[in-house]
Write a protein that holds these residues in place. Structure first.
Motif, PDB file in Angstrom:
ATOM      1  N   ALA A 139      73.778 -13.201  52.767  1.00 43.94           N
ATOM      2  CA  ALA A 139      73.377 -14.280  51.873  1.00 43.94           C
ATOM      3  C   ALA A 139      73.270 -13.811  50.418  1.00 43.94           C
ATOM      4  CB  ALA A 139      72.040 -14.864  52.330  1.00 43.94           C
ATOM      5  N   MET A 140      73.152 -12.496  50.214  1.00 47.70           N
ATOM      6  CA  MET A 140      72.955 -11.947  48.872  1.00 47.70           C
ATOM      7  C   MET A 140      74.238 -11.445  48.223  1.00 47.70           C
ATOM      8  SD  MET A 140      69.484  -9.686  49.402  1.00 47.70           S
ATOM      9  CE  MET A 140      67.875 -10.461  49.524  1.00 47.70           C
ATOM     10  N   LEU A 141      75.163 -10.939  49.048  1.00 47.75           N
ATOM     11  CA  LEU A 141      76.323 -10.244  48.507  1.00 47.75           C
ATOM     12  C   LEU A 141      77.462 -11.206  48.185  1.00 47.75           C
ATOM     13  CD1 LEU A 141      76.347  -7.195  50.940  1.00 47.75           C
ATOM     14  CD2 LEU A 141      75.908  -7.106  48.469  1.00 47.75           C
ATOM     15  N   PRO A 142      78.211 -10.930  47.115  1.00 48.87           N
ATOM     16  CA  PRO A 142      79.397 -11.721  46.820  1.00 48.87           C
ATOM     17  C   PRO A 142      80.527 -11.371  47.788  1.00 48.87           C
ATOM     18  CG  PRO A 142      78.639 -10.462  44.887  1.00 48.87           C
ATOM     19  CD  PRO A 142      77.938  -9.916  46.090  1.00 48.87           C
ATOM     20  N   ALA A 143      81.557 -12.199  47.789  1.00 48.57           N
ATOM     21  CA  ALA A 143      82.780 -11.857  48.501  1.00 48.57           C
ATOM     22  C   ALA A 143      83.403 -10.626  47.856  1.00 48.57           C
ATOM     23  CB  ALA A 143      83.758 -13.026  48.464  1.00 48.57           C
ATOM     24  N   ALA A 144      84.235  -9.915  48.611  1.00 44.45           N
ATOM     25  CA  ALA A 144      84.810  -8.661  48.113  1.00 44.45           C
ATOM     26  C   ALA A 144      85.586  -8.865  46.820  1.00 44.45           C
ATOM     27  CB  ALA A 144      85.709  -8.043  49.180  1.00 44.45           C
ATOM     28  N   VAL A 145      86.285  -9.974  46.693  1.00 43.31           N
ATOM     29  CA  VAL A 145      87.097 -10.206  45.491  1.00 43.31           C
ATOM     30  C   VAL A 145      86.254 -10.602  44.297  1.00 43.31           C
ATOM     31  CG1 VAL A 145      89.197 -10.783  46.754  1.00 43.31           C
ATOM     32  CG2 VAL A 145      87.536 -12.597  46.230  1.00 43.31           C
ATOM     33  N   GLU A 146      84.948 -10.782  44.490  1.00 45.08           N
ATOM     34  CA  GLU A 146      84.056 -11.182  43.401  1.00 45.08           C
ATOM     35  C   GLU A 146      83.105 -10.070  42.977  1.00 45.08           C
ATOM     36  OE1 GLU A 146      82.127 -14.558  45.086  1.00 45.08           O
ATOM     37  OE2 GLU A 146      83.908 -15.843  44.991  1.00 45.08           O
ATOM     38  N   LEU A 147      83.229  -8.871  43.554  1.00 47.52           N
ATOM     39  CA  LEU A 147      82.328  -7.771  43.215  1.00 47.52           C
ATOM     40  C   LEU A 147      82.588  -7.286  41.789  1.00 47.52           C
ATOM     41  CD1 LEU A 147      82.490  -5.593  46.469  1.00 47.52           C
ATOM     42  CD2 LEU A 147      80.663  -7.161  45.798  1.00 47.52           C
ATOM     43  N   ALA A 169      87.885 -16.081  57.327  1.00 46.97           N
ATOM     44  CA  ALA A 169      87.950 -17.200  56.384  1.00 46.97           C
ATOM     45  C   ALA A 169      87.488 -16.826  54.984  1.00 46.97           C
ATOM     46  CB  ALA A 169      87.097 -18.354  56.913  1.00 46.97           C
ATOM     47  N   ASP A 170      87.050 -15.608  54.805  1.00 48.16           N
ATOM     48  CA  ASP A 170      86.466 -15.168  53.533  1.00 48.16           C
ATOM     49  C   ASP A 170      87.430 -15.331  52.356  1.00 48.16           C
ATOM     50  OD1 ASP A 170      86.047 -12.833  51.470  1.00 48.16           O
ATOM     51  OD2 ASP A 170      84.096 -13.043  52.442  1.00 48.16           O
TER      52      ASP A 170
END
Length: 507
Positions: free
Chosen positions: A185-193, A245-246
Motif C-alpha cells: 500500500a506504501m510503495l510505488p510501482a516499479a516504473v514509478e520509483l 497486471a502491474d
C-alpha cells in the motif's frame, strides 16, 4: 560501471554500511549517533541504501547457495550439498551454512529503520517509500528464514534484544504477511520509483509494489500448502494477478534475451534481485563465490577448455536431455552449449556432463599475471521474475479449478521458448507445471527445493535420505536445516529442531 561511495554510520546497536548507488553523493560522515542522525531525507536514503548493501552482501554469500538441496546435479560435492552420497550429513553445528546470523543482522537494520524513519522531516509519500522498502525486505527475510529453518525467533523492534525462543513458523508467516500488506500500500510501482534527487530508479533490488505482491504470492502459497490452509491459494492467486497486471513487467522476447538481459539484471522481466550492476568492479564477488562459478566453466569462463575439470557440480548430458526433451525448446540451446554435439565427445574430455551457460556476465582481469582470466560475474541474483509468477499462477489456477487458465499460463512460457504447447498426453497438469518451473527457472537459487517442499514431492525428486523420510520425520523438521551453534550462544531458550537433534545436531 559506476563507482560507489561507502560511508559508515556508527549507531548504538551495529555498524550501518552505507552505499550510494546513483543515489548518494555527499561527503562521508563519521561518529553519527542514532539520536542525531535522523533529520533529512538524505539521511533516510543513506540508511536505506546501507540496508541494501547488507542485504546484497548477506544473501549473495556463497553459503546461501550451498544450502540449496534441490539442485538437480548428478554430482554434488558434499561440501555443497551438506551430505555424502547416501545422504549422511557432513555439516557440523558450527558450519557457516547453518547459521542465521546474517539474516538477523538484516532484520536488525530493518527494525532500526522502521523504528526511526518517523523522526525524519519529509513528505509522507517519501516516508512511505522508505518504510515500505524496510517492511518488504524484513518480510522477505522472515519468509526465507521460515522456509529454511521453520520455527525461529521473531524480533519485531530494534530495542528487543533479550533471549528469544523459537516462534512457530506460522506466526512468522503472519507477521511477514502483515508487513507486506502495509508495504504494497506504501510503495510505488516499479516504473514509478524515484530517488531523493527525483531521478528514476531502475535497480530491481529496490522494492516496489510488485515486489511486495510477488513475495505475498509465494508466502500465501507456502502457508496454504504447509499449514493446510487451501483457502490461501485464492489470495496467492490474487497476488499473482496483481503482479502481472502491474504494468511494470513484461517477459523478454526470447530465451537468448533471458540469458543476455534478464539474468544480467534490472530487466523489465525482473521483479526483485540482488543488484551487481550498480557497484564498483572491485566490490563484485570473486567468480568462485558466485553460484555460476560452481555451475559453469567452459565455454563461458575465458581461458578454459572443454576438458577443464568441474569438481563441484556436474549435470550429466543424459539428465539435461531428459529434462529438456523437446528439441525445439530454445532453453535447450541457450541454457547449455551444444548439448547434443558435446554429448558425442569422449567422456575423458566432458566428464559426461553438459556445459551450462546460462550466466554470461563475465568480467576479466585486465592486467597482471591473471590478465584475461575471469575475475567475477556481474549478473544479478534473481529472486523473483515475471516468468516465475506466471508459472506460480498456473500452479494456483490448477489447484483452484481453473484448468484452462493454468494451461494458458503454462503455454505462455512455452511459447516464449518455442517449445510445444501442452497436451494431455504429458500427464497430470500439476506435475507438468512443476516440471516447467524446473525448466524455466533452471538453477535459479532456491526455486526447485522450495517448490518440491511446497508440493510434497521430496521423496520422488530428491536424493539420499529424503526418499525414506517418514511423515513423523517431516513433522519433526527433516526438511529444514538444523540450527547452527551460534544461535545457542547466551540464549538458554533456544532449542534444536527435533529431527536434527536425533541425528547428531546438539542443543
Amino acid at each position: 560501471m559506476k563507482k560507489i561511495i561507502y560511508t559508515l554510520l556508527v549507531l548504538p546497536f551495529f555498524m550501518l554500511g552505507i552505499s550510494c548507488d546513483d543515489f548518494l553523493t555527499e561527503e562521508p560522515e563519521n561518529s553519527v549517533t542514532n539520536g542525531n542522525f535522523w533529520k533529512t531525507e538524505q539521511d533516510a536514503e543513506s540508511a536505506i541504501y546501507g540496508l541494501h548493501r547488507l542485504f546484497r552482501t548477506t544473501f549473495g554469500s556463497i553459503n546461501y547457495v550451498y544450502r540449496d538441496r534441490g539442485f538437480p546435479f548428478d554430482f554434488m560435492n558434499p561440501s555443497i550439498w551438506g551430505a555424502s552420497s547416501n545422504g549422511t550429513p557432513v555439516w557440523t553445528n558450527s558450519s557457516a551454512q547453518l547459521t542465521w546470523e546474517g539474516e538477523y543482522e538484516v532484520i536488525a537494520q530493518c527494525n532500526l529503520l522502521i523504528d526511526n524513519l518517523q523522526k525524519v522531516d519529509m513528505p509522507v509519500e517519501r516516508y512511505n517509500f522508505y518504510l515500505g522498502q524496510a517492511l518488504c525486505i524484513r518480510a522477505y527475510v522472515y519468509f526465507y528464514i521460515l522456509k529454511t529453518w521453520g520455527d525461529a525467533p521473531l524480533i519485531k523492534e530494534s530495542v528487543d534484544i533479550g533471549e528469544k525462543a523459537r516462534t512457530p513458523w506460522q506466526e512468522l508467516a503472519d507477521f511477514a504477511i502483515a508487513d507486506l500488506l502495509r508495504a504494497k500500500a506504501m510503495l510505488p510501482a516499479a516504473v514509478e520509483l524515484v530517488g531523493a534527487d527525483g531521478q528514476p530508479i531502475t535497480s530491481k533490488q529496490i522494492p516496489s509494489k510488485g515486489t511486495a505482491w510477488a513475495t505475498l504470492a509465494h508466502l500465501y502459497a507456502w502457508k496454504a500448502s504447509l499449514n493446510e490452509e487451501p483457502e490461501l491459494n485464492k489470495l496467492a492467486l490474487q497476488a499473482c494477478d496483481s503482479v502481472i497486471a502491474d504494468g511494470s513487467y513484461r517477459l523478454a522476447d526470447n530465451v537468448e534475451d533471458v540469458c543476455e538481459k534478464v539474468i544480467r539484471g534490472n530487466s523489465p522481466e525482473g521483479i526483485f534481485e540482488l543488484d551487481y550492476q550498480n557497484i564498483s568492479e572491485d566490490d563484485l564477488k570473486p567468480s568462485g563465490s558466485y553460484a555460476a562459478g560452481g555451475f559453469q566453466k567452459w565455454p563461458v569462463e575465458p581461458l578454459t577448455t572443454p576438458s577443464t575439470r568441474r569438481s563441484l557440480l556436474r549435470l550429466n548430458n543424459s539428465t539435461a536431455m531428459a529434462m529438456f526433451p523437446d528439441r525445439s525448446d530454445e532453453r535447450r540451446q541457450e541454457y547449455f552449449y551444444q548439448l547434443d554435439e558435446m554429448a558425442q565427445e569422449p567422456v575423458s574430455i566432458t566428464q559426461g556432463a553438459a556445459y551450462i551457460r546460462k550466466w554470461r556476465g563475465v568480467i576479466t582481469y585486465t592486467d597482471g599475471s591473471d590478465a584475461g582470466r575471469i575475475k567475477a560475474y556481474e549478473d544479478n541474483e534473481i529472486l523473483f521474475r515475471l516468468a516465475d509468477i506466471i508459472l506460480l499462477r498456473a500452479e494456483l489456477k490448477e489447484l483452484t479449478g481453473d484448468t484452462q487458465g493454468a494451461i494458458e499460463d503454462l503455454n505462455s512460457i512455452r511459447d516464449r521458448a518455442k517449445a510445444h504447447t501442452y497436451t494431455t498426453d504429458e500427464g497430470e497438469l500439476k506435475k507438468v507445471i512443476a516440471l516447467e518451473r524446473e525448466k524455466e527457472l533452471f538453477l535459479e537459487y532456491g526455486v526447485r527445493y522450495y517448490d518440491i517442499v511446497r508440493n510434497g514431492t521430496f521423496r520422488e525428486k530428491l536424493r539420499g535420505k529424503y526418499k525414506t523420510l517418514t511423515d513423523q520425520d517431516v513433522k519433526d523438521g527433516a526438511l529444514y536445516l538444523p540450527v547452527g551453534s551460534k544461535a545457542f550462544n547466551d540464549n538458554t531458550l533456544m532449542k534444536q529442531t527435533p529431527y536434527w537433534f536425533r541425528n547428531g545436531y546438539a542443543y
